[in-house]
Scaffold this active site. Structure first.
Site, short mmCIF file in Angstrom:
data_model
loop_
_atom_site.label_atom_id
_atom_site.label_comp_id
_atom_site.label_asym_id
_atom_site.label_seq_id
_atom_site.Cartn_x
_atom_site.Cartn_y
_atom_site.Cartn_z
N GLY A 101 -7.63 -8.46 -34.70
CA GLY A 101 -9.01 -8.26 -35.13
C GLY A 101 -10.03 -8.63 -34.06
O GLY A 101 -9.70 -9.20 -33.01
N HIS A 102 -11.28 -8.33 -34.36
CA HIS A 102 -12.35 -8.53 -33.37
C HIS A 102 -12.59 -10.01 -33.09
O HIS A 102 -12.44 -10.87 -33.95
CB HIS A 102 -13.65 -7.83 -33.79
CG HIS A 102 -14.20 -8.24 -35.11
ND1 HIS A 102 -15.30 -7.66 -35.66
CD2 HIS A 102 -13.80 -9.16 -36.01
CE1 HIS A 102 -15.59 -8.19 -36.82
NE2 HIS A 102 -14.68 -9.12 -37.05
N ASN A 103 -12.92 -10.27 -31.82
CA ASN A 103 -13.27 -11.60 -31.31
C ASN A 103 -12.10 -12.59 -31.32
O ASN A 103 -12.30 -13.80 -31.20
CB ASN A 103 -14.46 -12.20 -32.07
CG ASN A 103 -15.76 -11.49 -31.75
OD1 ASN A 103 -16.18 -10.60 -32.49
ND2 ASN A 103 -16.39 -11.86 -30.64
N SER A 158 -11.61 -13.46 -34.98
CA SER A 158 -12.05 -14.79 -34.52
C SER A 158 -10.96 -15.85 -34.64
O SER A 158 -11.26 -17.04 -34.81
CB SER A 158 -13.31 -15.24 -35.27
OG SER A 158 -14.38 -14.34 -35.03
#
Length: 340
Positions: free
Chosen positions: A236-238, A256
């Site tokens: 997933g993002h970050n 994250s």
């Protein structure tokens, strides 16, 4: 390719027991081996290898028993076998240069000794480093950077502003830099949050087929150097994935999430987002990680917990039907005693 057992022993740094002049023409697994084939076995499969048709077998130096076939004793059978695979199996090669049937956009920088095959699409302002190989139907987005000696197999997508490091391998149909899953919800309506960050694959990363690594909302989603990701994984993002992680098929790591170095995720492991996972840890297949974890743990189950604890719980679950029956019998006896 033909090599004598003596030549093979010298190549892998092993000790030969058997006829040094036996000629080997191929490598294979135990089941597929024949008289001109060399295979390998760890100690758990020595008996199986002894009954095979192999011309020779790579065995661990720690094995001290009798063995009926010619053998080469090495420190690490798998590493030695990998060396032989690279020696005996012809490497795939393509003519250097940029195919006339590839699309090259405006202001693209292309290094030396590059191979860009037909129907690849290199968008405006992209940078392609020295020795890069790009297979057909790859898309490299605007301002993306592909560094030295990276390989992008067919149908890979590297979206805008993403960076692929040196010697990175990205297998077919992986998507690097799709939008992260970011929305705000009001009155039942979902509104997209712009995803303006990127993905950074550091040096010596390998990405399996059909992997999705989301771009950051802002900043970067980072895959640390030397990390290897199996097929059908989602990051997933970050996320910040540490160096030398191993992430096995169908694992999903929510946005994250930060991991330390040398973390292994077994197949179908899942995490919640916004957590820190300590380095030098192992998570068994189908682990569900729902919070921060310390370094150096071996966890399993859902929620993920120490492996030995999970094993004890599984052992008790196997007896749950009998235990429930016993509990009902005890309740009946207690009720009968109360009635008396």
């Amino acid at each position: 390719m033909k090599k004598t057992l003596q030549e093979i022993a010298e190549l892998v740094g092993g000790h030969l027991a058997g006829d040094a002049d036996i000629v080997i023409t191929n490598v294979n697994n135990i089941e597929g081996a024949d008289k001109e084939t060399i295979t390998f076995a760890d100690e758990a499969h020595v008996a199986e290898a002894a009954k095979s048709q192999a011309g020779a077998v790579l065995l661990p130096r720690s094995f001290a028993g009798e063995f009926p076939l010619p053998a080469i004793y090495v420190d690490d059978t798998r590493a030695a076998f990998a060396m032989l695979l690279a020696t005996f199996i012809p490497t795939i090669s393509h003519e250097k240069g940029v195919s006339q049937e590839a699309y090259i956009g405006k202001n693209v920088t292309i290094g030396e000794n590059v191979t860009i095959l037909a129907f690849a699409y290199i968008d405006d302002n992209a940078v392609i480093g020295n020795g890069v190989t790009i297979y057909p139907h790859v898309y490299v987005g605007q301002y993306a950077t592909i560094e030295e000696n990276a390989t992008l197999y067919s149908n890979v997508t590297v979206r805008e502003h993403c960076r692929v490091g040196k010697r990175v391998i990205v297998h077919s149909s992986a998507v690097i830099g799709a939008d992260g899953f970011g929305f705000t919800t009001k009155d039942g309506l979902h509104t997209k949050v712009p995803q303006v960050g990127n993905v950074v694959l550091e040096d010596d990363v390998e990405i399996g087929a059909h992997v999705g690594i989301d771009r950051a909302t802002i900043g970067s989603t980072i895959i640390g150097h030397g990390t290897k990701i199996d097929n059908l994984v989602h990051i997933g993002h970050n996320c910040h994935i540490g160096p030398n992680n191993l992430i096995v098929a169908q694992t999903g790591i929510s946005g994250s999430t930060n991991t330390g170095a040398n973390v292994t995720f077994g197949g179908q492991t899942g995490t919640v987002g916004h957590i820190n996972i300590g380095g030098n840890s192992v998570f068994a297949a189908r682990s569900g990680i729902i919070g921060n974890t310390p370094e150096g743990v071996f966890y399993a189950g859902f929620p993920a917990r120490p492996h030995q604890e999970w094993l004890r719980m599984q052992a008790h679950l196997q007896k749950i039907t009998v235990m429930a029956k016993q509990l009902k019998e005890m309740e009946k006896k207690i009720k009968d005693l109360e009635n008396k």
